[in-house]
Structures are given as structure tokens and as C-alpha cells.
Scaffold this active site. Structure first.
Site, mmCIF file in Angstrom:
data_model
loop_
_atom_site.group_PDB
_atom_site.id
_atom_site.type_symbol
_atom_site.label_atom_id
_atom_site.label_comp_id
_atom_site.label_asym_id
_atom_site.label_seq_id
_atom_site.Cartn_x
_atom_site.Cartn_y
_atom_site.Cartn_z
ATOM 1 N N LYS A 130 -19.931 14.171 42.339
ATOM 2 C CA LYS A 130 -19.483 12.905 42.936
ATOM 3 C C LYS A 130 -18.055 13.055 43.458
ATOM 4 O O LYS A 130 -17.231 13.721 42.824
ATOM 5 C CB LYS A 130 -19.550 11.806 41.874
ATOM 6 C CG LYS A 130 -19.300 10.392 42.409
ATOM 7 C CD LYS A 130 -19.460 9.358 41.294
ATOM 8 C CE LYS A 130 -19.228 7.942 41.774
ATOM 9 N NZ LYS A 130 -19.391 6.951 40.687
ATOM 10 N N SER A 153 -22.722 2.729 36.911
ATOM 11 C CA SER A 153 -22.721 3.517 38.151
ATOM 12 C C SER A 153 -23.491 4.830 38.116
ATOM 13 O O SER A 153 -23.668 5.457 39.154
ATOM 14 C CB SER A 153 -21.288 3.798 38.606
ATOM 15 O OG SER A 153 -20.736 2.663 39.214
ATOM 16 N N SER A 167 -22.340 3.021 41.703
ATOM 17 C CA SER A 167 -21.609 3.672 42.769
ATOM 18 C C SER A 167 -21.961 5.148 42.980
ATOM 19 O O SER A 167 -21.646 5.707 44.015
ATOM 20 C CB SER A 167 -20.106 3.561 42.511
ATOM 21 O OG SER A 167 -19.762 4.276 41.344
#
Lengths: 496, 97
Positions: A79, A178, A154
Site C-alpha cells: 500500500k 481499511s 482505504s
């Protein structure tokens, strides 16, 4: 069998046996990226040459017997809020669009030592603030199950990349759901470990008391193996725990006899789609058949978790994001008059709308006159919620419920009403407030053809209970087929 | 009770947050903040009298370690990220006359 169909652990086995090579795995991943990435936008950046080079090195080290890990040679995506030395790390924000870290996050180092091959950096909501991956500066990621839908957020880029075969597994971060929510929306496994388990060193902070790095992957076996690799004490994170028992793979046992599982009634109330409720309760019934003891109970404070969370998370964000000032790294405005005007213009131009919204709210709840009424109040509510969970875990080993009240919404539906988007975090957010671990496992497909996620929560430092339960469930459920992305352009369909 | 956020409050928050909002952004921010504050006011329903505010979930005390440099000199790479630099240093606007 298509090389991309292997799980991460399965691929590492094949590489060890000499059936496939790390280079072949990287090539397979990049050919999938070639086919699908234009459509899905899972990555913010990737580096094919570097990945191939690294795969060759790792392959040699495996052949020389220097690396023995269960993930050796397996391509991974990271990420884009997790620092990677020499690789751009942007947090999907204009303000960090050219930032190249001079060091790697501790979790990334752990993976590298285990012979991981980093493919690239995945898309996300800007600074991890959002539940859809639509607030990214580089545009939204699309859900590989249906490109008209969001992948969740997210860590949406990480989840979509795993589901689409654009990597074998990924790291994400979970501040309010997330990792677990996008894993649910994309039909994969995702886990938030107990707070303090994975070092936050090198994770660009959003809500420091809530943030945890964790795996997004194809099955529970991969999940336990990845978690085992990234769990380690790190003196550079002052909240890092010295875990006595981090042998998570030992919990991969198909036996839940006597496991006490509680189902909170409040997690099945108004707002939950009936199809999700049915799929989750069916999963509970499967576990009961295998000998688990299932009981309903009350989590009466459920509705107070979201207001407490958004107060605390915004407060911490407003403080953490003060560092973005246009001096040492990142974007600086072109025209300004003096220092303070430079700060203000840089930040106003560099941050997107959702980030500004949370910084403003956080600054407000921390300001004198409101600090007691909002921030301290939220910390008191958090204490009550923690007490309630402690009480629950004195009776149950595992709490079982849905990941989210709905399956993946359409692109564009969530951004117009932020509060409505925040309410979608209702089942995941308490785990961050209370520090407990949670795992998301696919448990069905709804009538729109979208995956449904089952969530299992455990007490602090009791990951093994939820891994064991998730593994036993997975065995009973059988194989969960991923989305059809063969020749992306043709087979990805849109539902009206 | 629906909250109304005044212009002064938004100005003040803008100063704290070091953000300069355009007029239309300001109006939207006032509305968004009012909606959120109305919502988080829900916490007031709970009696928290006598409850200690919980900042850390685990009881962590200060964690100390020796202040030893372990990462070496990385000046060039660090400066490479600076939006503006001069003579091997960060270039910043004048901070005093």
C-alpha cells in the site's frame, strides 16, 4: 493449473520444488497487469525491471538454500502509505506525489528478509481517509468483480490487486476497517492484527493509536503465514509489543470443537442487507455443525463507536498531518508571501477535500473550549467500549458478524454524503478503538454478483482463535472462486 | 439540535489547521462540520462520569533507548525530496526580518 491460481504459500512451495521460478511468477503477474491495470487502476506505481531483477536474486538465494521462508520468491504489492526505500510513496496525495523514502518500513524489511518480490505500490484513499479508494489523487480503483463498483477502502488497490491476480498478496493498513472492508468487497481474506503487533515504523501516520499494518491475501493459510513474517518487536515503534507467541501458522487447525462464538445482536439490526445477514448466519451454522458453541449477546455501545472513532481519528490526523508543510519533502505552492502564507497555500493546494475535512474537524475537537466536550469525551466513550468488549471476551473466544452492512457500492455513490460513508464502518471500527484483531473471510455472493464478507473478532493477542475459526470455516465452506478476469477487457461486465 | 458553525469559528479552525479555504469551500466546510458535530454529539447520551479517558489501550509507559545514530549519513537522498534547496540545505521563506 495457471501459475496465477496458486496461493502465496502454494507458489512458494512450487518455487522451492523447482516447478516454477520466481521470475516466471513475476512475469505472470506483469502480464496480468498488462491486461487489467488500465481498467482497474490498482497501482499508483510499479517497477517491472526492478521486480524482475529482484526475482532473479531471490531465485538464486532459494536455490542456494539461503532463504527458507514460506513466502520466498512470491510477488507482493505494498500500500502506498508504507515506505519503501527508493520507491515513490505518495499516500495517494498531491502533497507527497514525488516523495521517495530514504528507508523502508519495518514490515517491508521483514518481507524482504523472507524473500518477497515487491511489484509496486497500491492505490488507496488519500492518506487512508475514506472507504472507497475514490479520494485518491490518481483516480479511483475499480472492483474486479464489477468495474462499476468500488473495491472498498482505504486499502482498495491492495484488495483489488490480490483479487485480480495483479499480485499474490499485499500489505494494507487498517485504521477503521481499511483492510477488512476492502477484503470483504473484493472476496479475499484480510486481517488487522492486535494493535502493536506489526511495527508502524515507516507507515505514514493517520491515527497513530488506531493504525495497524496487516495482510490482504487469498486464503487463511496465506494470512497466518504473512502475519508470522511481519510480526516482530521493533524498537523504532515505541508501542511495539514483544509477542510471546507469534506462531500463527500453528492455529491452522480444522477443529472448532468447544470454541465459544458470540454473535452481537446489534450487528444484525437496521441497515444490514438481508442477503448479508443470511450469508453470515449460514457461516455461523457451519461452525456450529463443526462443534462450536454459538450464542447471541448484546454489544449495547455499538452506535457510539463511530462518533468516538471519528473524533479520535480526526484529532490524531490533524496532529499527524501537520508535518506536511512544504519544507522538507513533498509539494510546495508556487507563489506565496512569507512563511505562514506558504504553509497555508501549500496545504490547501496539496490536500484533497476529505483530508481537509478531517483536519478541520480534528483541529476543532482539540481546540481549547471544545477539547473536554469532544476529544476527552471520545476517550471516555472508548474506555466504556473497551470494557464492554473485555466483558464479551470473558465469555467468548470469538465474536462473529458481518464486515460491512452492504456489498461494494457503485462508484460515485459515497462521496456526496460523507456521514453515510462513515456509517458503513460500523462493524469494523470498534476493533481499532479497542485494539483487538479482526479477520475478514469471504462467505458468499449476493444477487448482484458481489462477494460478502464474514468478520471474526478476537481478544487482544488472541489472533490464534480467529485464525483457527476462520480456517475451520474455510474448510467447511470449500473453495471460493475469484472474479473472472481472463482477458480483462472482455469479461469484466458492468451491472446497471 | 442542528448546529450552526459561524464564520469566526471556521476562520479560527483554518488558522489552527493551517488551511486557507476558498469562499465556496468555506461554506461547504461549515455545513460538513455542523453535520459531523451534530452526529458526534450522540456521545453526550452516555454517562461517562468518573470514567478515565483512555488514550492507550495497553499500559505503555515511556519507552527509552540510547540515542545512537544507526542509519548513517543520508543527506543527499533526504535533500533530494526537498521542494527547494540551496547549498546543501533546505531553502525556506524568510522567518524573521
Amino acid at each position: 493449473m495457471d501459475i496465477l491460481d496458486f496461493t502465496a504459500v502454494g507458489l512458494a512451495d512450487e518455487i522451492k520444488k523447482g516447478e516454477v521460478s520466481a521470475q516466471e511468477a513475476v512475469e505472470a503477474v506483469f502480464s496480468r497487469i498488462d491486461n487489467c491495470e488500465d481498467e482497474l487502476n490498482c497501482y499508483i506505481s510499479f517497477d517491472r525491471m526492478e521486480a524482475v531483477k529482484r526475482a532473479q536474486q531471490v531465485q538464486k538465494a532459494i536455490e542456494a538454500g539461503e532463504i527458507h521462508s514460506s513466502l520466498a520468491g512470491v510477488p507482493v504489492a505494498i500500500k502506498d502509505n508504507i515506505c519503501t526505500k527508493g520507491m515513490k510513496t505518495t499516500c495517494a496525495s498531491k502533497i507527497l506525489q514525488n516523495f521517495v523514502p530514504t528507508y523502508s518500513a519495518h514490515a517491508v524489511k521483514c518481507l524482504e528478509e523472507a524473500g518477497a518480490v515487491i511489484i509496486g505500490k497500491t492505490n488507496m484513499d488519500e492518506f487512508a481517509m475514506g472507504s472507497t479508494t475514490e479520494t485518491s489523487f490518481t483516480g479511483p480503483t475499480k472492483n474486479p468483480w464489477n468495474t462499476a463498483c468500488v473495491p472498498g477502502g482505504s486499502s482498495g488497490g491492495s484488495a483489488a490487486a490480490v483479487a485480480a491476480g495483479e499480485c499474490y498478496y499485499a500489505l494494507g493498513s487498517d485504521t477503521g476497517g481499511s483492510i477488512r472492508q476492502p477484503a470483504g468487497y473484493c472476496g479475499i481474506v484480510g486481517m488487522k492484527p492486535t494493535y502493536s503487533t506489526v511495527s508502524r515504523y515507516g507507515l505514514i501516520a493517520y491515527g497513530s493509536s488506531l493504525d495497524q499494518i496487516g495482510p490482504l491475501c487469498k486464503d487463511v493459510t496465506d494470512c497466518a503465514n504473512i502475519l508470522e513474517v511481519i510480526t516482530s518487536y521493533d524498537e523504532k515503534d515505541s508501542t511495539s509489543a514483544r509477542r510471546k507467541d507469534a506462531s500463527f501458522t500453528e492455529a491452522l487447525v480444522d477443529d472448532v470443537k468447544g470454541m465459544r462464538i458470540g454473535i452481537p445482536k446489534e450487528y444484525f439490526g437496521k441497515g444490514l442487507e438481508p442477503e448479508i445477514s443470511a450469508a453470515v448466519l449460514k457461516a455461523a451454522a457451519l461452525l456450529e455443525e463443526k462443534g462450536a458453541i454459538i450464542e447471541e449477546f448484546n454489544l449495547t455501545l455499538t452506535d457510539y463507536a463511530i462518533p468516538a472513532y471519528y473524533t479520535i481519528a480526526s484529532a490524531e490526523a490533524s496532529s499527524n498531518l501537520e508535518r506536511f508543510d512544504g519544507i522538507k519533502y513533498g509539494y510546495r505552492t508556487e507563489v506565496y508571501e512569507g512563511l505562514h502564507n506558504m504553509y497555508k497555500k501549500t496545504r490547501s493546494e496539496g490536500f484533497g477535500g476529505e483530508v481537509k475535512r478531517r483536519i478541520m474537524l480534528g483541529s476543532f475537537v482539540l481546540s481549547s473550549g471544545y477539547y473536554d466536550a469532544y476529544y476527552l469525551k471520545a476517550l471516555r466513550v472508548k474506555a466504556l467500549i473497551k470494557q464492554e468488549f473485555d466483558k464479551a471476551f470473558s465469555k467468548y473466544d470469538v465474536i462473529l458478524g458481518p464486515v460491512a452492512p452492504q456489498t461494494a457500492p457503485k462508484l460515485g455513490e459515497s462521496l456526496t454524503e460523507p456521514l453515510k460513508m462513515y456509517l458503513g464502518d460500523i462493524y469494523t471500527i470498534s476493533a481499532n478503538l479497542t485494539g483487538i484483531p479482526g479477520i475478514s473471510v469471504p462467505c458468499g455472493i449476493d444477487s448482484k454478483g458481489l462477494p460478502i464478507g464474514l468478520q471474526l473478532l478476537g481478544d487482544c493477542f488472541r489472533e490464534k482463535n480467529i485464525i483457527r475459526t476462520a480456517y475451520a470455516y474455510e474448510q467447511a465452506r470449500g473453495k471460493f472462486a475469484g472474479p473472472d478476469v481472463s482477458g480483462c477487457e472482455h469479461s469484466l461486465y458492468e451491472v446497471e | 439540535m442542528a448546529k450552526v458553525i459561524s464564520d469566526e469559528t471556521i476562520e479560527y479552525v483554518g488558522i489552527l489547521a493551517k488551511l486557507e479555504l476558498q469562499e465556496e469551500e468555506k461554506e461547504q466546510a461549515k455545513k460538513d462540520m455542523a453535520v459531523m458535530l451534530d452526529y458526534i454529539d450522540k456521545m453526550k447520551e452516555l454517562d461517562t462520569e468518573g470514567i478515565e479517558p483512555m488514550s492507550h489501550i495497553f499500559s505503555v509507559n515511556n519507552v527509552f533507548r540510547e540515542d545512537i545514530v544507526t542509519n548513517g549519513d543520508d543527506r543527499e537522498n533526504i535533500l533530494a525530496n526537498a521542494p527547494l534547496k540551496k547549498n546543501g540545505m533546505f531553502n525556506v521563506p524568510k522567518t524573521f526580518e
